[in-house]
Design a protein around this motif. Structure first.
Motif, PDB file in Angstrom:
ATOM      1  N   GLY A  13       0.774  -1.238   0.000  1.00  0.00           N
ATOM      2  CA  GLY A  13       0.000   0.000   0.000  1.00  0.00           C
ATOM      3  C   GLY A  13       0.803   1.284   0.000  1.00  0.00           C
ATOM      4  N   ILE A  14       2.075   1.226  -0.405  1.00  0.00           N
ATOM      5  CA  ILE A  14       2.880   2.459  -0.455  1.00  0.00           C
ATOM      6  C   ILE A  14       3.399   2.725  -1.872  1.00  0.00           C
ATOM      7  N   CYS A  15       2.704   2.164  -2.852  1.00  0.00           N
ATOM      8  CA  CYS A  15       3.042   2.442  -4.253  1.00  0.00           C
ATOM      9  C   CYS A  15       2.904   3.941  -4.509  1.00  0.00           C
ATOM     10  N   GLY A  16       3.874   4.517  -5.218  1.00  0.00           N
ATOM     11  CA  GLY A  16       3.864   5.944  -5.501  1.00  0.00           C
ATOM     12  C   GLY A  16       4.752   6.758  -4.581  1.00  0.00           C
ATOM     13  N   LEU A  17       5.306   6.104  -3.539  1.00  0.00           N
ATOM     14  CA  LEU A  17       6.173   6.812  -2.593  1.00  0.00           C
ATOM     15  C   LEU A  17       7.654   6.498  -2.822  1.00  0.00           C
ATOM     16  N   GLU A  18       7.961   5.905  -3.982  1.00  0.00           N
ATOM     17  CA  GLU A  18       9.326   5.432  -4.228  1.00  0.00           C
ATOM     18  C   GLU A  18      10.387   6.513  -4.030  1.00  0.00           C
ATOM     19  N   SER A  19      10.140   7.706  -4.518  1.00  0.00           N
ATOM     20  CA  SER A  19      11.163   8.761  -4.486  1.00  0.00           C
ATOM     21  C   SER A  19      11.066   9.641  -3.237  1.00  0.00           C
ATOM     22  N   ARG A  20      10.170   9.296  -2.349  1.00  0.00           N
ATOM     23  CA  ARG A  20       9.971  10.126  -1.160  1.00  0.00           C
ATOM     24  C   ARG A  20      11.113   9.944  -0.161  1.00  0.00           C
ATOM     25  N   GLY A  46       3.560   4.844   9.788  1.00  0.00           N
ATOM     26  CA  GLY A  46       2.965   3.665   9.171  1.00  0.00           C
ATOM     27  C   GLY A  46       3.557   3.360   7.815  1.00  0.00           C
ATOM     28  N   GLN A  47       3.849   4.413   7.036  1.00  0.00           N
ATOM     29  CA  GLN A  47       4.467   4.218   5.720  1.00  0.00           C
ATOM     30  C   GLN A  47       5.892   3.672   5.854  1.00  0.00           C
ATOM     31  N   LEU A  48       6.627   4.179   6.829  1.00  0.00           N
ATOM     32  CA  LEU A  48       7.985   3.679   7.053  1.00  0.00           C
ATOM     33  C   LEU A  48       7.966   2.219   7.502  1.00  0.00           C
ATOM     34  N   GLN A  49       6.987   1.870   8.340  1.00  0.00           N
ATOM     35  CA  GLN A  49       6.901   0.476   8.785  1.00  0.00           C
ATOM     36  C   GLN A  49       6.565  -0.443   7.615  1.00  0.00           C
ATOM     37  N   ARG A  50       5.714   0.022   6.701  1.00  0.00           N
ATOM     38  CA  ARG A  50       5.428  -0.754   5.498  1.00  0.00           C
ATOM     39  C   ARG A  50       6.688  -0.895   4.642  1.00  0.00           C
ATOM     40  N   ALA A  71       4.955   1.650  17.862  1.00  0.00           N
ATOM     41  CA  ALA A  71       5.069   3.099  17.662  1.00  0.00           C
ATOM     42  C   ALA A  71       3.963   3.646  16.757  1.00  0.00           C
ATOM     43  N   LEU A  72       2.949   2.818  16.462  1.00  0.00           N
ATOM     44  CA  LEU A  72       1.924   3.210  15.500  1.00  0.00           C
ATOM     45  C   LEU A  72       0.588   3.490  16.183  1.00  0.00           C
ATOM     46  N   ASN A  73      -0.233   4.308  15.530  1.00  0.00           N
ATOM     47  CA  ASN A  73      -1.596   4.492  16.034  1.00  0.00           C
ATOM     48  C   ASN A  73      -2.409   3.233  15.739  1.00  0.00           C
ATOM     49  N   SER A  74      -3.601   3.148  16.312  1.00  0.00           N
ATOM     50  CA  SER A  74      -4.376   1.903  16.241  1.00  0.00           C
ATOM     51  C   SER A  74      -4.735   1.524  14.810  1.00  0.00           C
ATOM     52  N   LYS A  75      -5.058   2.504  13.971  1.00  0.00           N
ATOM     53  CA  LYS A  75      -5.429   2.209  12.582  1.00  0.00           C
ATOM     54  C   LYS A  75      -4.235   1.648  11.819  1.00  0.00           C
ATOM     55  N   SER A  76      -3.081   2.313  11.944  1.00  0.00           N
ATOM     56  CA  SER A  76      -1.874   1.832  11.255  1.00  0.00           C
ATOM     57  C   SER A  76      -1.454   0.466  11.780  1.00  0.00           C
ATOM     58  N   ALA A  77      -1.584   0.273  13.098  1.00  0.00           N
ATOM     59  CA  ALA A  77      -1.214  -1.012  13.700  1.00  0.00           C
ATOM     60  C   ALA A  77      -2.072  -2.142  13.130  1.00  0.00           C
ATOM     61  N   LYS A 130      -4.423  -7.583  21.145  1.00  0.00           N
ATOM     62  CA  LYS A 130      -5.048  -7.493  19.825  1.00  0.00           C
ATOM     63  C   LYS A 130      -4.070  -7.916  18.735  1.00  0.00           C
ATOM     64  N   VAL A 131      -2.805  -7.563  18.897  1.00  0.00           N
ATOM     65  CA  VAL A 131      -1.769  -7.971  17.947  1.00  0.00           C
ATOM     66  C   VAL A 131      -1.542  -9.476  18.042  1.00  0.00           C
TER      67      VAL A 131
END
Length: 252
Positions: free
Chosen positions: A134-141, A149-153, A175-181, A206-207
């Motif tokens: 789910g992080i397609c498009g962030l290649e050059s970021r 959450g993006q870094l963890q992905r 280190a993530l919020n509940s939605k990202s977790a 929950k994890v």
């Protein structure tokens, strides 16, 4: 059990002389190929130390650890590094990435170090993994421009670049919020369904409820385990209640 990891009588002592502290007290553990196992326990129970011991990231004081029928506790540091790099993946609470590289290059880096020189193929694999997570498009970021959450992905993509037999995850959602977790755990479940074993340390019921089996630790000992059904659209509320009951039964 068709095992990927077998640990026998694992002892880990930190310090010397009067400063010695025994963190693992002869722990026995077995992880099957393709299994999803969570380790739970209070802070200081030895759960992260056990993960580091089973992955060869930390040298044990005594006992043995076999990975894919290789006794890694007897390998040289270079041999051990090769096993970790080619057959294991690692996900931590805070992904460590190089600030001078963009997200795509950080993901590709371990495969380049593994001697895979076809940059075009590596780039395509990384992009496929980024799309899957789910992080397609962030290649050059730049990594400073990505959320936690993006870094963890991105860290998960990097861990999967060399197609490991097993992922070791130490508090990957801490280190993530509940939605990202929740999204990260859904990703790990999907990765496990595709055949990659997962050994995860967490304090979060929950994890842990996503796992097939939960190992409970206390004071450096393995004190109990809880078996759950394979996670295939199961009722999360029911699973979480089972985990909480298991934790309460052993006093953690």
């Amino acid at each position: 059990m068709n095992s990927i990891i077998t640990g026998k009588n694992i002892v880990k002592i930190f310090g010397k002389g009067n400063e010695q502290a025994k963190v693992l007290n002869g722990v026995n553990v077995e992880i099957a190929k393709g299994e999803f196992v969570a380790i739970m326990g209070h802070s200081g129970s030895g759960k992260s130390t056990l993960l580091f011991a089973l992955s060869g990231m930390d040298e044990i004081t005594s006992g043995s650890v076999k990975f894919d029928d290789i006794e890694i506790s007897k390998l040289s540091e270079n041999q051990l590094a090769d096993v970790r790099r080619t057959k294991m993946g690692f996900i931590f609470q805070q992904p460590t990435m190089l600030k001078n590289l963009n997200l795509l290059d950080n993901i590709i880096l371990p495969a380049v170090h593994n001697g895979k020189k076809d940059i075009e193929k590596l780039t395509q694999r990384a992009k496929n993994l980024m799309k899957k997570t789910g992080i397609c498009g962030l290649e050059s970021r730049d990594i400073t421009e990505a959320s936690g959450g993006q870094l963890q992905r991105g860290g998960i993509c990097r861990a999967l670049m060399n197609e490991p037999y097993i992922l070791f995850a130490d508090e990957p959602t801490g280190a993530l919020n509940s939605k990202s977790a929740e999204e990260i755990m859904e990703l790990l479940v999907e990765i496990n369904k595709e055949g990659t074993a997962i050994l995860l340390v967490t304090h979060d019921a929950k994890v842990a409820a996503r796992a097939d089996r939960i190992l409970f630790m206390k004071d450096g000992n393995m004190i109990s385990e809880l078996l759950l059904q394979k996670f295939i659209g199961r009722d999360m509320e029911v699973r979480e209640k089972k985990v909480l009951a298991g934790m309460a039964a052993v006093g953690i």
